[in-house]
Design a protein around this motif. Structure first.
Motif, PDB file in Angstrom:
ATOM      1  N   ASP A   1       1.908  -3.746   6.557  1.00  0.00           N
ATOM      2  CA  ASP A   1       0.561  -4.323   6.619  1.00  0.00           C
ATOM      3  C   ASP A   1      -0.016  -4.499   5.211  1.00  0.00           C
ATOM      4  N   LEU A   2       0.191  -3.500   4.359  1.00  0.00           N
ATOM      5  CA  LEU A   2      -0.289  -3.592   2.983  1.00  0.00           C
ATOM      6  C   LEU A   2       0.424  -4.715   2.231  1.00  0.00           C
ATOM      7  N   CYS A   3       1.713  -4.840   2.482  1.00  0.00           N
ATOM      8  CA  CYS A   3       2.493  -5.894   1.837  1.00  0.00           C
ATOM      9  C   CYS A   3       1.977  -7.274   2.255  1.00  0.00           C
ATOM     10  N   SER A   4       1.619  -7.413   3.520  1.00  0.00           N
ATOM     11  CA  SER A   4       1.082  -8.689   4.010  1.00  0.00           C
ATOM     12  C   SER A   4      -0.206  -9.055   3.288  1.00  0.00           C
TER      13      SER A   4
ATOM     14  N   VAL B   1      -3.043 -12.357  -0.834  1.00  0.00           N
ATOM     15  CA  VAL B   1      -3.967 -12.528  -1.970  1.00  0.00           C
ATOM     16  C   VAL B   1      -3.258 -13.046  -3.221  1.00  0.00           C
ATOM     17  N   LEU B   2      -1.930 -12.873  -3.274  1.00  0.00           N
ATOM     18  CA  LEU B   2      -1.174 -13.341  -4.444  1.00  0.00           C
ATOM     19  C   LEU B   2      -0.445 -14.659  -4.181  1.00  0.00           C
TER      20      LEU B   2
ATOM     21  N   GLY C   1      -8.097 -11.115 -12.593  1.00  0.00           N
ATOM     22  CA  GLY C   1      -7.193 -10.093 -12.073  1.00  0.00           C
ATOM     23  C   GLY C   1      -7.817  -9.351 -10.904  1.00  0.00           C
ATOM     24  N   LEU C   2      -6.963  -8.696 -10.107  1.00  0.00           N
ATOM     25  CA  LEU C   2      -7.412  -8.072  -8.865  1.00  0.00           C
ATOM     26  C   LEU C   2      -7.244  -6.555  -8.886  1.00  0.00           C
TER      27      LEU C   2
ATOM     28  N   ARG D   1     -12.339  -8.620  -7.806  1.00  0.00           N
ATOM     29  CA  ARG D   1     -11.827  -9.550  -8.810  1.00  0.00           C
ATOM     30  C   ARG D   1     -12.605  -9.385 -10.126  1.00  0.00           C
ATOM     31  N   LYS D   2     -11.872  -9.419 -11.233  1.00  0.00           N
ATOM     32  CA  LYS D   2     -12.531  -9.352 -12.528  1.00  0.00           C
ATOM     33  C   LYS D   2     -13.125 -10.718 -12.850  1.00  0.00           C
TER      34      LYS D   2
END
Length: 205
Positions: free
Chosen positions: A13-16, A21-22, A135-136, A203-204
């Motif tokens: 789930d985290l990988c998804s 987002v990337l 960057g995130l 996000r920066k």
């Protein structure tokens, strides 16, 4: 090697979330710092699924760093660097000699609820310095929202954490949003995950 059953359950789930987002950045090579990498299971899985990212795992505990090294050796992943000692509560200048604007992604999985407020401050201050523009920072935890913890199972979790260490406990989303703002970051999204966990995407600016 250390083994976390929870990490085995939630890595997909985290990988998804990470892949989503990337998605628009995958043509270029990215650099990601993981804070509090723990066993190393997450960073290895992420590296296998996202070869366009070079991953820098870190942890304050020697046994965790040894476990990460064992996972790297066992899986032969090429895009995970050797783990470094990093205390997120320290000033960013002490973060493993990383330079300003050197990171595309900083990720903290289950770090903030097992940390003091000083560590949370350090995470956002360090991210504000080390992330490049746009960057995130991605944090994953169970959170309080505007001082309220729901449902009751999360209240019990918060009480258990505080019993283990009075400085621990569920971080408040609104407090984190303010910490982010004070360090040049903006909270873009809150993604609902399993078992009342959430991913916060900062996000920066």
């Amino acid at each position: 090697m250390l083994l976390s059953p929870r990490a085995e359950r939630n890595w997909e789930d985290l990988c998804s979330v990470l892949e989503e987002v990337l998605e628009d950045q995958s043509p270029r090579q990215l650099f990601a710092l993981e804070l509090g990498s723990g066993t190393g299971q997450h960073v290895i899985r992420f590296a296998q699924k996202m070869p366009f990212v070079t991953w820098q795992p870190s942890d304050i505990k020697e046994e965790s760093r040894e476990s990460i090294m064992e996972y790297i050796a066992a899986t032969h992943v090429k895009n995970v660097l050797q783990p470094v000692h990093l205390d997120a509560s320290a000033g960013w200048e002490e973060w493993a000699a990383l330079s300003r604007n050197s990171c595309d992604i900083i990720i903290a999985i289950n770090l903030l609820q097992y940390s003091s407020f000083k560590t949370a401050q350090g995470v956002f201050n360090g991210s504000g310095q080390l992330l490049e523009q746009n960057g995130l920072l991605i944090t994953y935890a169970v959170y309080a929202i505007n001082g309220t913890i729901t449902p009751s199972c999360n209240e019990h979790l918060d009480a258990e954490l505080r019993q283990m260490n009075p400085e621990w406990g569920l971080p408040d989303v609104d407090v984190l949003r303010q910490l982010a703002y004070g360090n040049g970051l903006r909270m873009e999204r809150m993604i609902e995950m399993e078992e009342y966990y959430k991913c916060l995407i900062f996000r920066k600016l």
